[in-house]
Design a protein around this motif. Structure first.
Motif, PDB file in Angstrom:
ATOM      1  N   GLN A 155      22.673  19.223 -24.987  1.00 48.24           N
ATOM      2  CA  GLN A 155      23.015  18.501 -23.764  1.00 48.24           C
ATOM      3  C   GLN A 155      21.739  18.250 -22.971  1.00 48.24           C
ATOM      4  O   GLN A 155      21.024  19.197 -22.618  1.00 48.24           O
ATOM      5  N   THR A 156      21.446  16.984 -22.700  1.00 49.40           N
ATOM      6  CA  THR A 156      20.290  16.610 -21.894  1.00 49.40           C
ATOM      7  C   THR A 156      20.783  16.100 -20.549  1.00 49.40           C
ATOM      8  O   THR A 156      21.446  15.058 -20.478  1.00 49.40           O
ATOM      9  N   LEU A 157      20.491  16.831 -19.502  1.00 49.18           N
ATOM     10  CA  LEU A 157      20.939  16.457 -18.160  1.00 49.18           C
ATOM     11  C   LEU A 157      20.049  15.335 -17.633  1.00 49.18           C
ATOM     12  O   LEU A 157      18.821  15.491 -17.554  1.00 49.18           O
ATOM     13  N   ASP A 158      20.661  14.206 -17.270  1.00 44.73           N
ATOM     14  CA  ASP A 158      19.866  13.076 -16.802  1.00 44.73           C
ATOM     15  C   ASP A 158      19.468  13.264 -15.335  1.00 44.73           C
ATOM     16  O   ASP A 158      20.128  13.978 -14.576  1.00 44.73           O
ATOM     17  N   ASP A 159      18.373  12.630 -14.951  1.00 44.92           N
ATOM     18  CA  ASP A 159      17.858  12.680 -13.574  1.00 44.92           C
ATOM     19  C   ASP A 159      17.753  14.116 -13.063  1.00 44.92           C
ATOM     20  O   ASP A 159      18.044  14.405 -11.900  1.00 44.92           O
ATOM     21  N   SER A 160      17.352  15.019 -13.934  1.00 43.96           N
ATOM     22  CA  SER A 160      17.274  16.438 -13.580  1.00 43.96           C
ATOM     23  C   SER A 160      15.968  17.020 -14.096  1.00 43.96           C
ATOM     24  O   SER A 160      15.323  16.466 -14.985  1.00 43.96           O
ATOM     25  N   GLY A 161      15.620  18.181 -13.525  1.00 47.21           N
ATOM     26  CA  GLY A 161      14.415  18.870 -13.927  1.00 47.21           C
ATOM     27  C   GLY A 161      14.712  20.288 -14.364  1.00 47.21           C
ATOM     28  O   GLY A 161      15.803  20.595 -14.851  1.00 47.21           O
ATOM     29  N   HIS A 162      13.755  21.184 -14.141  1.00 52.73           N
ATOM     30  CA  HIS A 162      13.829  22.547 -14.675  1.00 52.73           C
ATOM     31  C   HIS A 162      15.000  23.337 -14.104  1.00 52.73           C
ATOM     32  O   HIS A 162      15.506  24.249 -14.750  1.00 52.73           O
ATOM     33  N   ASN A 163      15.434  22.992 -12.897  1.00 53.04           N
ATOM     34  CA  ASN A 163      16.527  23.734 -12.261  1.00 53.04           C
ATOM     35  C   ASN A 163      17.905  23.169 -12.568  1.00 53.04           C
ATOM     36  O   ASN A 163      18.908  23.659 -12.039  1.00 53.04           O
ATOM     37  N   GLY A 164      17.967  22.147 -13.404  1.00 53.45           N
ATOM     38  CA  GLY A 164      19.255  21.612 -13.799  1.00 53.45           C
ATOM     39  C   GLY A 164      19.805  20.598 -12.823  1.00 53.45           C
ATOM     40  O   GLY A 164      19.091  20.047 -11.983  1.00 53.45           O
ATOM     41  N   LYS A 165      21.098  20.372 -12.927  1.00 54.47           N
ATOM     42  CA  LYS A 165      21.770  19.339 -12.125  1.00 54.47           C
ATOM     43  C   LYS A 165      22.185  19.936 -10.784  1.00 54.47           C
ATOM     44  O   LYS A 165      23.343  20.326 -10.570  1.00 54.47           O
ATOM     45  N   VAL A 166      21.249  20.014  -9.851  1.00 53.58           N
ATOM     46  CA  VAL A 166      21.497  20.691  -8.573  1.00 53.58           C
ATOM     47  C   VAL A 166      21.489  19.724  -7.392  1.00 53.58           C
ATOM     48  O   VAL A 166      21.510  20.159  -6.241  1.00 53.58           O
ATOM     49  N   SER A 167      21.499  18.433  -7.668  1.00 46.80           N
ATOM     50  CA  SER A 167      21.304  17.469  -6.583  1.00 46.80           C
ATOM     51  C   SER A 167      22.503  17.370  -5.650  1.00 46.80           C
ATOM     52  O   SER A 167      22.349  16.992  -4.488  1.00 46.80           O
ATOM     53  N   SER A 168      23.703  17.691  -6.135  1.00 49.33           N
ATOM     54  CA  SER A 168      24.880  17.613  -5.273  1.00 49.33           C
ATOM     55  C   SER A 168      25.832  18.758  -5.562  1.00 49.33           C
ATOM     56  O   SER A 168      25.742  19.414  -6.613  1.00 49.33           O
ATOM     57  N   TYR A 169      26.741  18.973  -4.648  1.00 51.14           N
ATOM     58  CA  TYR A 169      27.768  20.014  -4.781  1.00 51.14           C
ATOM     59  C   TYR A 169      28.574  19.811  -6.064  1.00 51.14           C
ATOM     60  O   TYR A 169      28.753  20.744  -6.860  1.00 51.14           O
ATOM     61  N   ASN A 170      29.042  18.607  -6.284  1.00 53.81           N
ATOM     62  CA  ASN A 170      29.895  18.351  -7.440  1.00 53.81           C
ATOM     63  C   ASN A 170      29.146  18.494  -8.756  1.00 53.81           C
ATOM     64  O   ASN A 170      29.659  19.077  -9.713  1.00 53.81           O
TER      65      ASN A 170
END
Length: 695
Positions: free
Chosen positions: A661-676
């Protein structure tokens, strides 16, 4: 005709399941020879991480795992319960920086968090900086913020795509007005103010996201000017030395570390002099001390000679004038020190317990205050008027509880106010059992392990169990509260965290015994932890999952390739797996101490014995695996995960599914940009674990 249709349906279904488990990956054999050792690498083309071909391949991989999540969620769908747990969890105290109090709040569950502030601890919060309003992107994340000395302005550091390369924006606090100033290409940078005039920052010169890091320059930005007018203050481009910096009182301090000898040079400059003329006050010091604080011409530091941590001082004008201020406490690890208003607060860690000792700045003992067993805490701020230290206490299963500690009387009281209202705990305090114990490693070393499970769980060797570790860089892992873990425990799961060598949980030597040419101790400890859990009837190899992130991802990669029969499921996150090439990208060159240098024969030979990518065997069926990476991770670059997944998948012996699984628009901390997005990632993880452990 009906039977023919049924046969075709079975054939198509079987083909779909087969392709779902083993996506086709192009193989281009390439023979690599190094120090007389030759091996074949079929997937070097995946090292071109930004190419259309690689992107198409990762999109196909994502389609496979997304389809699998649809199937998984027919049986397990954690997200609503995790969000419910989070809704009823209590919140920690705001952070005090200079005059005011700051908190991050979510206004829209599909947008990034915004920064709010209060002028008084019990005042209404006011929105100060909202990255979505500026960037109109759901992927921007506020990664740091710092007010100026007199709280006239605040500088906000923002990641635009999850990577470590950031921008800095400014707000005039009293007017809640965004300034025009914008600083780009900021990396590995603290925000350090020169009073209210401007900031010092590190500028990155990389053109390629995944190229070897080139953050060698310190600049000064004066508010109200363009970035191209910023003043170059320190330049390590020629030497490629790393450096850190801070300001205190009227001085700028820079600590430069030689990239070969690791000796350090120490400089300071007057903030009153706009030329920032640097004066070296320590030359080539090889004692490797950690500078903690500066006050009244004294340097406060922690040395490397005392395993459990201590605080010493010396005069800035005389390095030899060294004295012990706070001696080490044997078997009590000094985890953190907090300097404030003439006091030093020290956080100590023992087995299953943390506590704080308050000292005066001259080292005089004031008092010790214990934390509740099996909990951790963070320093928040100190009120010099009331003499109260405010802390937030938490554990893996208890959300933050806020306290104020009166350091003169020793009184400890819960702290609430109009916005930090008391909440009942989600579960009774004895609902989960936490054990802080040790097991014997294969070489007779006591390795700490924390084990958590729901009260009443029958330890019959048949419990779904998740084992985690980090084990690198001397990091002391905290027991951060995790509402998603509650879901796993409520489903009958057992969670274990092993404090393996390579981490810092048992002092400086604990790190040294799991680094460089002793790195295998770290991996062996993790494998031994798994065997301990099986031996003591917590679980069995058919019910055991392992996970870890970053260096912990490497730990999982080594464990599953060294002892594949020991685990049912493996979920390595943002890991490093091609250890022969880790130094070719971004920050890898800074990690020779931790892993060794693959360009030196002794280190190369040792690294090759455990490098997960190079230790995959053609005839082994490895555990069901979900490899998670992020497309913009410029710390543990995604090529490690790409190549590891490709080689695991494309072997005839592999029958268990291997997902990437490659998380898009994300970095080392994962998909943390929003609550959802944050909770969706958490839910997917535990849904996957439970689905395959109970299959």
């Amino acid at each position: 005709m009906k039977n023919c249709f049924f046969f075709i349906f079975l054939f198509v279904s079987h083909s779909f399941l087969f392709s779902q488990t083993f996506p086709v990956t192009k193989s281009i054999p390439k023979t690599i020879t190094k120090f007389g050792v030759s091996f074949q690498d079929d997937y070097t083309w995946l090292e071109d991480m930004k190419s259309d071909e690689t992107k198409n391949w990762t999109n196909t991989q994502d389609e496979v795992i997304n389809l699998q999540f649809v199937e998984i969620k027919k049986k397990y769908d954690a997200i609503n319960k995790i969000k419910e747990y989070n809704h009823y969890s209590s919140s920690g105290l705001p952070t005090k920086k200079e005059a005011y109090y700051y908190s991050m709040y979510i206004k829209d569950k599909d947008e990034p968090s915004a920064l709010f502030y209060r002028k008084d601890l019990n005042a209404n919060s006011i929105e100060l900086f909202n990255p979505f309003k500026i960037y109109k992107s759901t992927n921007t994340v506020l990664t740091d913020y710092s007010p100026s000395k007199n709280s006239k302005y605040i500088a906000c550091k923002v990641s635009l795509d999850g990577s470590d390369r950031n921008e800095i924006r400014f707000v005039a606090i009293d007017y809640i007005k965004n300034l025009e100033d914008k600083i780009s290409n900021v990396k590995f940078s603290k925000i350090v103010w020169n009073y209210d005039s401007g900031i010092f920052y590190k500028r990155n010169a990389n053109q390629n996201t995944f190229a070897k890091d080139s953050t060698y320059q310190l600049y000064y930005h004066k508010l109200g000017t363009n970035q191209d007018e910023d003043k170059l203050v320190f330049d390590a481009t020629k030497t490629r030395n790393s450096f850190t910096y801070f300001t205190k009182k009227d001085r700028l301090f820079i600590i430069e570390q030689d990239n070969k000898t690791e000796a350090k040079n120490y400089y300071y400059a007057s903030l009153k002099d706009e030329e920032y003329k640097l004066e070296k006050f320590i030359d080539s010091d090889d004692s490797k001390f950690t500078l903690l604080y500066y006050s009244n011409n004294k340097i406060y530091f922690s040395g490397k000679d005392y395993d459990w941590g201590e605080i010493r001082t010396f005069s800035i004008s005389n390095r030899a004038d060294e004295s012990v201020l706070i001696p080490q406490l044997y078997n009590n690890l000094l985890v953190d020190s907090y300097f404030s208003e003439g006091y030093i607060f020290c956080k100590y860690k023992t087995v299953g317990k943390n506590y704080v000792i308050a000292y005066k700045e001259n080292g005089e003992f004031i008092r010790k205050i214990d934390c509740t067993e099996n909990t951790d805490f963070d320093f928040k701020f100190f009120d010099p008027i009331t003499k109260c230290l405010y802390i937030s206490v938490f554990s893996k299963t208890i959300s933050p509880q806020n306290f104020k500690l009166n350091i003169e009387t020793g009184n400890v009281n819960h702290y609430y106010n109009d916005y930090l209202v008391p909440k009942i705990t989600l579960f009774p305090l004895d609902h989960f059992i936490t054990k802080n114990i040790s097991f014997k490693s294969r070489d007779g070393i006591d390795v700490p392990i924390t084990i958590i499970y729901k009260k009443g769980t029958v330890l019959n060797g048949d419990n779904p169990t998740l084992l985690e570790a980090y084990g690198g860089f001397g990091v002391v892992s905290e027991q951060n509260y995790d509402s998603s873990l509650l879901y796993f425990l409520e489903k009958g799961g057992v969670y274990a965290f092993a404090e393996i060598r390579g981490g810092g949980e048992k002092g400086l030597n604990w790190h040294k015994k799991g680094m460089g040419l002793k790195k295998m101790n770290s991996f062996n400890d993790f494998i031994d932890a798994a065997e301990y859990l099986i031996k003591e009837k917590y679980t069995s190899s058919n019910r055991l999952a392992i996970t870890g992130a970053s260096n912990g991802g490497l730990v999982v990669g080594v464990a599953m390739t060294q002892r594949p029969e020991l685990f049912k499921v493996a979920v390595p996150k943002v890991g490093v797996f091609d250890m022969i090439n880790f130094d070719k990208y971004t920050v890898g060159k800074y990690h020779f101490d931790e892993y060794g240098n693959p360009s030196e024969k002794t280190d190369f030979d040792y690294i090759l014995t455990y490098s997960p990518y190079h230790n995959i065997k053609e005839n082994i069926n490895y555990p069901t695996t979900l490899i998670i990476t992020s497309e913009n991770d410029d710390r543990a670059v995604p090529m490690h995960s790409y190549k590891f997944a490709a080689r695991l998948q494309n072997r005839q012996a592999q029958k268990n599914p291997i997902f990437l699984q490659t998380l898009d628009d994300s970095g080392h901390n994962g998909k943390v940009s929003s609550y959802n997005s944050y909770f969706e990632e958490k839910a997917n993880f535990y849904d996957f674990i439970l689905y395959y452990l109970n299959k």
